[in-house]
Write an enzyme that holds these catalytic residues in place. Sequence first.
Site, short mmCIF file in Angstrom:
data_model
loop_
_atom_site.label_atom_id
_atom_site.label_comp_id
_atom_site.label_asym_id
_atom_site.label_seq_id
_atom_site.Cartn_x
_atom_site.Cartn_y
_atom_site.Cartn_z
N LYS A 189 32.12 46.47 52.49
CA LYS A 189 31.82 47.97 52.19
C LYS A 189 30.81 48.13 50.95
O LYS A 189 29.94 49.21 51.05
CB LYS A 189 33.15 48.52 51.55
N ASP A 217 36.91 57.32 53.30
CA ASP A 217 38.26 56.89 52.83
C ASP A 217 38.82 58.02 51.80
O ASP A 217 40.12 58.23 51.94
CB ASP A 217 38.22 55.66 51.79
P1 ATR Z 1 39.62 47.57 48.54
O1 ATR Z 1 38.30 47.85 48.94
O2 ATR Z 1 40.67 47.43 49.62
O3 ATR Z 1 40.03 48.58 47.49
P2 ATR Z 1 39.01 45.74 46.31
O4 ATR Z 1 37.89 46.29 46.15
O5 ATR Z 1 39.24 44.20 46.61
O6 ATR Z 1 39.81 46.18 47.95
O7 ATR Z 1 40.29 45.99 45.45
C1 ATR Z 1 41.68 45.65 45.43
C2 ATR Z 1 42.56 46.53 44.38
O8 ATR Z 1 43.58 46.01 44.22
C3 ATR Z 1 41.96 46.28 43.13
O9 ATR Z 1 42.05 47.34 42.08
C4 ATR Z 1 42.73 45.09 42.27
O10 ATR Z 1 42.60 44.96 40.99
P3 ATR Z 1 41.62 44.13 40.17
O11 ATR Z 1 40.49 45.05 40.09
O12 ATR Z 1 42.14 43.72 38.77
O13 ATR Z 1 41.34 42.98 41.11
C5 ATR Z 1 43.90 45.46 42.98
N1 ATR Z 1 44.89 44.37 42.94
C6 ATR Z 1 44.85 43.19 44.04
N2 ATR Z 1 45.95 42.60 43.74
C7 ATR Z 1 46.59 42.82 42.63
C8 ATR Z 1 47.71 42.46 42.15
N3 ATR Z 1 48.39 41.29 42.41
N4 ATR Z 1 48.06 43.12 40.77
C9 ATR Z 1 47.53 44.11 40.51
N5 ATR Z 1 46.42 44.77 41.13
C10 ATR Z 1 45.90 44.16 42.25
#
Ligand code: ATR
Length: 282
Positions: free
Chosen positions: A69, A105
Amino acid sequence: MKNNVKLFLLLGDPVEGTLSPAIHNSAFRTLGLNNIYVPVKVQLDNLPEIVEAIRNLKVAGFNVTVPHKVSIIGLLDKLDESASSVQAVNTVVNRGGKLVGYNTDGEGALQNIQSKIGPVKNKRVVILGAGGAARAIAYSMAKAGADVTVANRTPARGKALAAIIRKRLRKKIALTPLRKPALKKSISSADILINATTVGMEPKPNETLVTADMLHPKLVVNDIVYKPMRTKLLKEAERAGAKTIDGLGMLVNQAAISFKIWTRSEPPVKVMSSAARKTLGG
Ligand code: ATR
């Protein structure tokens, strides 16, 4: 393929199990459009050559999903405000050889929530996450007049999100740690809670960032995760007596907005929604 077939693609990795082909192909069929939507698994290294092929083959449009993206931006000719504002693209249209990027989105999430509970203007919204999806949702909510608070595991990403919204909309959003006492306090005065992280998604459906004791009965809880449809968070919300909104609505709404950008036709949203539900087995 017949000469006048228009081709639409989904670029992502993984793309197995995606609902988008069912959603768009059912809509094309319903409107009698001679179009086809096909998922293509694309690794990051191959993205430039795939986009080159898209230009050469005159592909009419495509969706972009994880992990492309943001990387796609440099390969496009122009960004719509919906994408430049949050620096993430999920929809591209080929306008006479020029590839124009959009982001549907945030608007999809907003339309879905507003269709269920009415305008979000002046509502207090807590958003979990600061990734691509969270950025788009926070931006659309703030633009629609909601009072937004963001809680993210990595504070720096939360700050970056706040900076985008301050710069673009001249609006302040609050940040809160993704830790219990502080988050519970923010939620206690909120009207809407949105999980915009990947937490709770299969293959880990038993995870949630928030439990019932942090919620209250006047809250509306929306999870953007749609696999499973009834996530652990939504179960916790039900236990707390809160209203729940599952992730399928946002998926269908963002697809409907993309469909309109591509075809300029009114999307058959009900057909798209039942195609998604059927494919999920729900
Ligand atoms: P997308 O494009 O689907 O939003 P992304 O940019 O990878 O995917 O974002 C994933 C989100 O989920 C982020 O806010 C991530 O937090 P971080 O910025 O700290 O990485 C969050 N996320 C994923 N796994 C997590 C977990 N186990 N606990 C808390 N937040 C999580």
